[in-house]
Design a protein around this motif. Structure first.
Motif, mmCIF file in Angstrom:
data_model
loop_
_atom_site.group_PDB
_atom_site.id
_atom_site.type_symbol
_atom_site.label_atom_id
_atom_site.label_comp_id
_atom_site.label_asym_id
_atom_site.label_seq_id
_atom_site.Cartn_x
_atom_site.Cartn_y
_atom_site.Cartn_z
ATOM 1 N N TRP A 1 0.849 -1.204 0.000
ATOM 2 C CA TRP A 1 0.000 0.000 0.000
ATOM 3 C C TRP A 1 0.876 1.242 0.000
ATOM 4 C CZ3 TRP A 1 0.970 -2.594 4.534
ATOM 5 C CH2 TRP A 1 1.384 -1.848 5.634
ATOM 6 N N GLU B 1 -0.870 9.933 0.940
ATOM 7 C CA GLU B 1 -2.294 9.940 0.634
ATOM 8 C C GLU B 1 -2.660 11.264 -0.024
ATOM 9 O OE1 GLU B 1 -3.918 8.972 4.424
ATOM 10 O OE2 GLU B 1 -2.975 7.008 4.422
ATOM 11 N N TYR C 1 -4.550 2.210 2.961
ATOM 12 C CA TYR C 1 -4.833 2.943 1.737
ATOM 13 C C TYR C 1 -4.842 2.023 0.520
ATOM 14 C CZ TYR C 1 -4.996 7.395 -0.825
ATOM 15 O OH TYR C 1 -5.379 8.475 -1.590
ATOM 16 N N SER C 2 -5.713 1.025 0.561
ATOM 17 C CA SER C 2 -5.855 0.071 -0.527
ATOM 18 C C SER C 2 -7.155 -0.688 -0.313
ATOM 19 C CB SER C 2 -4.666 -0.891 -0.553
ATOM 20 O OG SER C 2 -4.766 -1.799 -1.620
ATOM 21 N N GLY D 1 -9.210 1.546 1.657
ATOM 22 C CA GLY D 1 -8.634 2.708 0.999
ATOM 23 C C GLY D 1 -9.692 3.623 0.429
ATOM 24 N N VAL E 1 -8.559 3.742 -5.282
ATOM 25 C CA VAL E 1 -9.268 4.157 -4.065
ATOM 26 C C VAL E 1 -10.038 5.461 -4.252
ATOM 27 C CG1 VAL E 1 -7.705 2.944 -2.516
ATOM 28 C CG2 VAL E 1 -7.204 5.311 -3.154
#
Length: 683
Positions: free
Chosen positions: A228, A232, A387-388, A392, A459
């Motif tokens: 991941w 962000e 974050y996946s 995510g 995402v």
């Protein structure tokens, strides 16, 4: 704001032990034995179909940094005792990460977990305790027992590092401030916990965004388990917000962009660079920018203003002082790179960073973008949504949701509140917003509703159902004009949703994020968490609670409240039917009468099944003539609890009246459950 890194899809789940409200004398022992049994068998108590009844008004109180620090110290001192009470193994320890306190004295303490001194990725949990100290509930990122077969690696660390470098397509030591050599961890976010290496690789992504790629490698087999991306993406005369007041600091005869009223937030100038902190903005007067992007101070004024608004919003609306709740600010960097069309949050620098857009003419520093990026920091320091995959998408949606609410909170006439994301920054070059919350698919890529493969897409696009849910919960479905913008929000089931207002919706999402979500929460878990939050804030029989159910059903997550809503006719069977473990199929029947002609093309099948591993289940709808319509296939990777979902079936070839059946079969061992209820809804 717009990272496009590809990720291996992994299912995520958040299990919640059923709360036990008992006297203080027996509560800890009761919960300890409950969870100990779950740990011994490798399973956990299934999440309740609905949140427990709770008195409305269980809102978190605002803690001063000193009060929060004292609660953290207390939780840390009790960590070993808490681990024992939860039935964790002798090699498992809890590390306090965050704490929230409700008005009634209830504490929500978030923990990371270690095993034999190794970090457990995906082992985080939230413990809810009453004022008396009784444990009332636990939300866990994984329900599997943390008992890896070994803690001795067979794979050399260098092999794991090579794998990570290949995944990142990076050169070693490309970003020495980010790169981290492989460290041994326990990977518990995907099935049975195993010994693994976590390697972090820096460098740049394809669009120039800094990279902090985490790669998890099985320390025995060498298999890549997961990856991941941790970056962000996200008086002053501003570019977007007009002339606004800024809080600055005077030093001698000079002024600088340091906000002493908000944790010491500073705004720095990278001057087209891509590394380091940059230079703190300063000048001989306290006037910043001229409203033009060509003046470097203008975008700085936007970023400084956006950070102040976001700080004030979280403090005044939600009682949280700063991203970590400790009264300390992150910082902002503007003018990153040349023609860089993005913005991002980084845990490594604990900062928000903004590019200047195409031709360096449209800095990404509008109110909603600033709030979006700062909210990534909040999420990282609360739920920690990976974050996946689906988690995510929920991470991105959280930033969009609070980006919108901060914009409304600002009440700025130059940038009025709306449910459009990035409408000011012209990132597409055609004047259109980056994303739309009322109907996410308007951007050409985002999804309006949940479907089984949504965790495998970017995402920023899998965020669509949660953004859509929040709009429906706030404003309702149909056509509506707000601050001059007209919205027309549909629902996946064709039935209307009545909104409860943004003020209540934002409270529900914030409480779910900070007290119910974990690193692996998926869409089903988000529904469970927001229902629990709504029940605690407004009561489980409230209009707000029912609206949460209906808004989720409107994006194809779970069933509607009551009789289906919207004036449609519904037929329901609420009798429990046990589902044998890895056994024969069972059925539950509904007799439809009083209809004429055939069933509709949009027949709704609302399914409520309690089960400890829904991936084991195959679900069919059987028409009166025996024709089977597959609703859900078996999936060994779908590790979430329960099936709370409304399916749409084209049953237009079937006669409506007659006996319809829901057929369910468990096709794998170890997990059990039952059909709680199901419903046919004729729009």
């Amino acid at each position: 704001m717009r990272s496009r890194s590809s990720h291996r899809r992994t299912s995520h789940t958040a299990s919640r032990t059923a709360p036990r409200r008992r006297t203080a004398a027996v509560a800890l022992a009761g919960v300890a034995s409950l969870i100990a049994a779950a740990v011994q068998t490798g399973t956990a108590t299934a999440a309740p179909a609905q949140a427990p009844k709770a008195a409305p008004g269980s809102e978190s109180v605002r803690l001063s940094p000193a009060e929060r620090a004292e609660l953290l110290r207390g939780a840390d001192a009790r960590a070993a005792e808490t681990a024992r009470d939860l039935g964790l193994g002798a090699k498992e320890k809890l590390v306090v990460r965050d704490v929230l306190k409700d008005r009634d004295g209830t504490l929500h303490t978030r923990y990371e977990r270690t095993y034999d001194g190794l970090p457990v990725l995906g082992g985080d949990l939230v413990v809810e305790t009453s004022k008396s100290g009784a444990t009332e509930g636990v939300v866990k990122a994984t329900r599997a027992a943390v008992k890896p077969a070994t803690t001795k690696a067979a794979l050399p660390a260098a092999d794991a590092e090579r794998q990570a470098l290949n995944a990142a397509k990076a050169e070693k030591a490309q970003s020495p401030d980010v790169d981290r050599a492989p460290r041994k961890v326990i990977w518990a976010a995907d099935g049975k916990p195993v010994l693994a290496y976590e390697t972090v690789v820096g460098g740049l992504q394809h669009d120039g965004t800094p990279q902090e790629l985490h790669v998890v490698t099985d320390a025995t087999t060498g298999e890549k388990l997961y990856e991941w991306e941790a970056v962000e993406t996200g008086t002053g005369h501003t570019v977007y917000s007009g002339t606004v007041p800024l809080t600055t600091t005077q030093s001698g005869s000079a002024y600088n962009l340091t906000d002493g009223a908000r944790g010491g937030h500073k705004t720095y100038n990278l001057n087209r660079g891509t590394s380091g902190t940059g230079t703190l903005f300063s000048g001989p007067d306290d006037v910043w920018g001229n409203g033009s992007p060509s003046n470097l101070e203008s975008a700085a004024a936007d970023a400084h203003y956006g950070a102040a608004l976001t700080w004030d919003y979280y403090k005044n609306v939600h009682g949280r002082s700063g991203i970590r709740g400790d009264g300390r600010a992150a910082y902002s960097r503007v003018h990153y790179g040349n023609n860089y069309v993005n913005a991002f949050w980084s845990d490594s620098c604990f900062c928000m960073t903004y590019g200047d857009g195409s031709g360096n003419a449209n800095p990404l520093t509008s109110i909603d973008v600033a709030a979006h990026e700062m909210t990534h920091g909040l999420t990282s320091n609360t739920a920690g949504l990976v974050y996946s995959g689906e988690s995510g998408g929920l991470n991105e949606a959280t930033s969009d949701i609070f980006g919108a609410t901060v914009e409304f909170y600002a009440n700025n006439s130059s940038d009025a509140g709306d449910y459009l994301i990035g409408e000011k920054i012209n990132i597409r070059g055609d004047g259109t917003p980056l994303r739309y919350m009322d109907k996410p698919s308007r951007d050409g890529s985002s999804k309006d509703a949940w479907y089984s493969g949504i965790g495998s897409i970017d995402v920023h696009y899998s965020s669509g159902p949660a953004n859509h849910f929040f709009y429906l919960l706030s404003e309702g479905s149909g056509t509506k004009t707000i601050n001059g913008v007209t919205y027309n929000s549909p629902t996946s089931d064709g039935l209307p949703v009545t909104g409860i207002g943004r003020a209540k919706a934002e409270k529900i999402w914030f409480r779910a994020l900070t007290t119910k979500f974990t690193s692996t929460t998926n869409y089903a878990g988000a529904r469970t968490g927001t229902l629990a939050a709504a029940g605690e804030l407004y009561g489980t029989t409230s209009a707000e609670y029912k609206a949460v159910q209906d808004a989720w059903a409107g994006v194809n997550v779970g069933a509607r409240s009551g009789g289906g809503g919207g004036g449609g006719t519904s037929f329901e069977n609420t009798a429990d039917v046990s589902i044998p473990d890895n056994g024969a199929a069972v059925t539950s029947s509904i007799t439809v009468s009083g209809r004429t002609g055939n069933a509709p093309a949009g027949l709704q099948v609302a399914v409520d099944i309690v089960h400890t591993w829904r991936g084991d289940l195959v679900i069919d709808l059987l028409a009166p003539d025996g024709t089977a319509y597959r609703l859900k296939n078996f999936s060994s990777s779908d590790s979430a609890d329960n099936v709370n979902q409304t399916f749409t079936v084209d049953a237009s070839s079937e006669v409506a009246n007659g006996t319809w059946s829901l057929r369910v079969q468990d096709q794998a061992a170890q997990d059990t459950g039952h059909i709680n209820s199901w419903k046919l809804i004729f729009p």
